[in-house]
Write a protein that holds these residues in place. Structure first.
Motif, PDB file in Angstrom:
ATOM      1  N   ALA A 109     -12.599   1.625  23.437  1.00 48.14           N
ATOM      2  CA  ALA A 109     -14.058   1.479  23.380  1.00 48.14           C
ATOM      3  C   ALA A 109     -14.766   2.316  24.443  1.00 48.14           C
ATOM      4  O   ALA A 109     -15.808   2.909  24.179  1.00 48.14           O
ATOM      5  CB  ALA A 109     -14.436   0.005  23.525  1.00 48.14           C
ATOM      6  N   ALA A 110     -14.182   2.392  25.635  1.00 45.63           N
ATOM      7  CA  ALA A 110     -14.814   3.149  26.722  1.00 45.63           C
ATOM      8  C   ALA A 110     -14.924   4.630  26.368  1.00 45.63           C
ATOM      9  O   ALA A 110     -15.938   5.273  26.647  1.00 45.63           O
ATOM     10  CB  ALA A 110     -14.033   2.970  28.016  1.00 45.63           C
TER      11      ALA A 110
ATOM     12  N   LEU B 140     -16.085  10.686  22.990  1.00 50.22           N
ATOM     13  CA  LEU B 140     -14.888  11.511  23.125  1.00 50.22           C
ATOM     14  C   LEU B 140     -13.969  11.296  21.932  1.00 50.22           C
ATOM     15  O   LEU B 140     -13.673  10.174  21.556  1.00 50.22           O
ATOM     16  CB  LEU B 140     -14.150  11.184  24.423  1.00 50.22           C
ATOM     17  N   ALA B 141     -13.515  12.379  21.333  1.00 53.63           N
ATOM     18  CA  ALA B 141     -12.673  12.301  20.141  1.00 53.63           C
ATOM     19  C   ALA B 141     -11.186  12.231  20.482  1.00 53.63           C
ATOM     20  O   ALA B 141     -10.368  11.965  19.613  1.00 53.63           O
ATOM     21  CB  ALA B 141     -12.941  13.496  19.237  1.00 53.63           C
TER      22      ALA B 141
END
Length: 71
Positions: free
Chosen positions: A16-17, A23-24
């Motif tokens: 989650a963060a 970010l992928a």
């Protein structure tokens, strides 16, 4: 990276963060990782990476907690 597995590995979802930051990249751990150095056609050192599988990476804080629980 080649994954040598009888079934296609499923890449875990991003934590989650990281997803919240857009970010992928998903951190993973490779199982049975083998690195083979070789000299390519241009006479340069190159590497071949092969693994038996992959799984979600364990964050350092979770890993140290798991070690403390098993000690």
């Amino acid at each position: 990276m080649k994954i040598l597995s009888p079934v296609e590995p499923v890449i875990p979802e991003a934590p989650a963060a990281l997803a919240a930051l857009g970010l992928a990249l998903v951190p993973v751990e490779f199982e049975g990782l083998m690195v083979t150095p070789y000299v390519n056609a241009s006479n340069r050192l190159a590497y071949s990476f092969k693994a038996r599988g992959l799984r979600a990476a364990v964050s350092p804080s979770k890993a140290s907690g798991a070690k403390a629980a098993t000690s």
